[in-house]
Scaffold this motif. Structure first.
Motif, PDB file in Angstrom:
ATOM      1  N   ALA A  83     -10.036  -0.589   2.232  1.00 45.79           N
ATOM      2  CA  ALA A  83     -11.000  -1.037   2.761  1.00 45.79           C
ATOM      3  C   ALA A  83     -11.262  -2.675   2.300  1.00 45.79           C
ATOM      4  O   ALA A  83     -12.098  -3.226   2.470  1.00 45.79           O
ATOM      5  CB  ALA A  83     -12.444  -0.412   2.217  1.00 45.79           C
TER       6      ALA A  83
ATOM      7  N   THR B  13     -11.130  -3.145   9.238  1.00 50.15           N
ATOM      8  CA  THR B  13     -12.048  -2.957   8.023  1.00 50.15           C
ATOM      9  C   THR B  13     -13.334  -3.833   8.100  1.00 50.15           C
ATOM     10  O   THR B  13     -14.272  -3.309   7.292  1.00 50.15           O
ATOM     11  CB  THR B  13     -11.358  -3.269   6.979  1.00 50.15           C
ATOM     12  OG1 THR B  13     -10.852  -4.812   6.809  1.00 50.15           O
ATOM     13  CG2 THR B  13     -10.007  -2.443   6.601  1.00 50.15           C
TER      14      THR B  13
ATOM     15  N   ASP C 190      -3.171   5.422  -0.339  1.00 47.07           N
ATOM     16  CA  ASP C 190      -4.066   4.411  -0.337  1.00 47.07           C
ATOM     17  C   ASP C 190      -4.900   4.465   1.234  1.00 47.07           C
ATOM     18  O   ASP C 190      -5.719   3.890   1.411  1.00 47.07           O
ATOM     19  CB  ASP C 190      -3.345   2.956  -0.553  1.00 47.07           C
ATOM     20  CG  ASP C 190      -3.014   2.982  -1.707  1.00 47.07           C
ATOM     21  OD1 ASP C 190      -3.573   3.495  -2.912  1.00 47.07           O
ATOM     22  OD2 ASP C 190      -2.010   2.025  -2.139  1.00 47.07           O
TER      23      ASP C 190
ATOM     24  N   GLY D 210      -6.319   6.250   3.636  1.00 46.27           N
ATOM     25  CA  GLY D 210      -7.669   6.687   3.998  1.00 46.27           C
ATOM     26  C   GLY D 210      -8.610   5.877   3.122  1.00 46.27           C
ATOM     27  O   GLY D 210      -9.897   5.917   3.868  1.00 46.27           O
ATOM     28  N   ARG D 211      -8.473   5.067   2.243  1.00 47.36           N
ATOM     29  CA  ARG D 211      -9.698   4.583   1.371  1.00 47.36           C
ATOM     30  C   ARG D 211      -9.421   3.141   1.497  1.00 47.36           C
ATOM     31  O   ARG D 211     -10.142   2.539   0.921  1.00 47.36           O
ATOM     32  CB  ARG D 211      -9.800   5.048   0.125  1.00 47.36           C
ATOM     33  CG  ARG D 211      -8.506   5.090  -0.756  1.00 47.36           C
ATOM     34  CD  ARG D 211      -8.740   5.606  -2.194  1.00 47.36           C
ATOM     35  NE  ARG D 211      -7.509   5.516  -3.110  1.00 47.36           N
ATOM     36  CZ  ARG D 211      -6.625   6.403  -3.410  1.00 47.36           C
ATOM     37  NH1 ARG D 211      -6.818   7.622  -2.697  1.00 47.36           N
ATOM     38  NH2 ARG D 211      -5.733   6.195  -4.141  1.00 47.36           N
TER      39      ARG D 211
ATOM     40  N   TRP E   5       0.736  -1.300   0.205  1.00 46.63           N
ATOM     41  CA  TRP E   5      -0.100  -0.116  -0.083  1.00 46.63           C
ATOM     42  C   TRP E   5       0.836   1.263  -0.147  1.00 46.63           C
ATOM     43  O   TRP E   5       2.103   1.241   0.226  1.00 46.63           O
ATOM     44  CB  TRP E   5      -0.930   0.221   1.159  1.00 46.63           C
ATOM     45  CG  TRP E   5      -0.342   0.200   2.505  1.00 46.63           C
ATOM     46  CD1 TRP E   5       0.289  -0.871   3.171  1.00 46.63           C
ATOM     47  CD2 TRP E   5      -0.171   1.005   3.366  1.00 46.63           C
ATOM     48  NE1 TRP E   5       0.804  -0.524   4.390  1.00 46.63           N
ATOM     49  CE2 TRP E   5       0.632   0.802   4.606  1.00 46.63           C
ATOM     50  CE3 TRP E   5      -0.411   2.755   3.114  1.00 46.63           C
ATOM     51  CZ2 TRP E   5       1.053   1.930   5.617  1.00 46.63           C
ATOM     52  CZ3 TRP E   5      -0.110   3.467   4.280  1.00 46.63           C
ATOM     53  CH2 TRP E   5       0.535   3.096   5.445  1.00 46.63           C
TER      54      TRP E   5
END
Length: 197
Positions: free
Chosen positions: A128, A160, A123, A125-126, A119
């Motif tokens: 999932a 998550t 990446d 903050g988003r 990552w």
């Protein structure tokens, strides 16, 4: 000092949702810029409370043959910037020079090899993907006066999905006390480094 309002808005902007949080503070008899600079200079392995559990983890990784363990095995010191190396597992998410910084880490720490995934800071903050833990580790330095500052460290962890949160709770039951115990020694190492200048 354990005032929850002392947490940095920088970590809040990176990980506003979390299930676990650790917050520790330390008064430092040094200016805020000196204290902030000391974060990157200190050798965390100078504290047995930090070195022993991390050396044990490195030894376990070596036995498991985890990639990169051969690099870590010979380390006699461990500094902040080593967390950001390719095998360190962390990325620098945000920094306000002289005041605050936040590192991020993503994985399934309850699994062999820590369930690492590739990552980038963009990446974070988003992110999932189901079954993962997302963590943020922040440092903030607050000015008290010209010769005194308050050093704050905060860790936040978010799962998550429900499965990740359940897995992390079981892992945290075992590992959490060690992580909490390291917070004070880490801050004292930084304090001593700053006050020695």
């Amino acid at each position: 000092m354990h005032d929850p309002s002392l947490g940095s808005s920088l970590i809040e902007s990176q990980l506003p949702r979390y299930e676990q949080r650790i917050l520790r503070t330390q008064v430092v008899r040094a200016s805020a810029p000196t204290t902030f600079a000391a974060i990157r200079r200190v050798d965390f392995f100078r504290s047995p409370a930090v070195a022993l559990p991390n050396r044990a983890r490195i030894a376990i990784d070596t036995l498991r043959g985890r990639r990169g363990a051969h690099i870590q095995r010979s380390r006699s010191e461990f500094r902040f910037d080593q967390l950001l190396e390719p095998d360190g597992g962390f990325h620098l998410l945000a920094e306000e020079p002289g005041h605050a910084m936040v590192l991020g880490f993503i994985g399934r720490w309850w699994e062999k090899g820590y369930g690492r995934v590739e990552w980038s800071p963009a990446d974070f903050g988003r992110f999932a993907l189901p079954g993962y833990g997302i963590g943020a580790w922040g440092f903030t330095v607050l000015t008290y006066d010209a010769h005194t500052s308050v050093l704050v460290t905060e860790v936040r962890v978010h799962g998550t999905d429900d499965k990740a949160r359940r897995s992390f709770r079981g892992y945290w039951t075992v590992v959490g006390p060690f992580v909490k115990a390291m917070g004070g020694p880490v801050l004292r190492l930084i304090r001593d480094e700053a006050e020695s200048l």
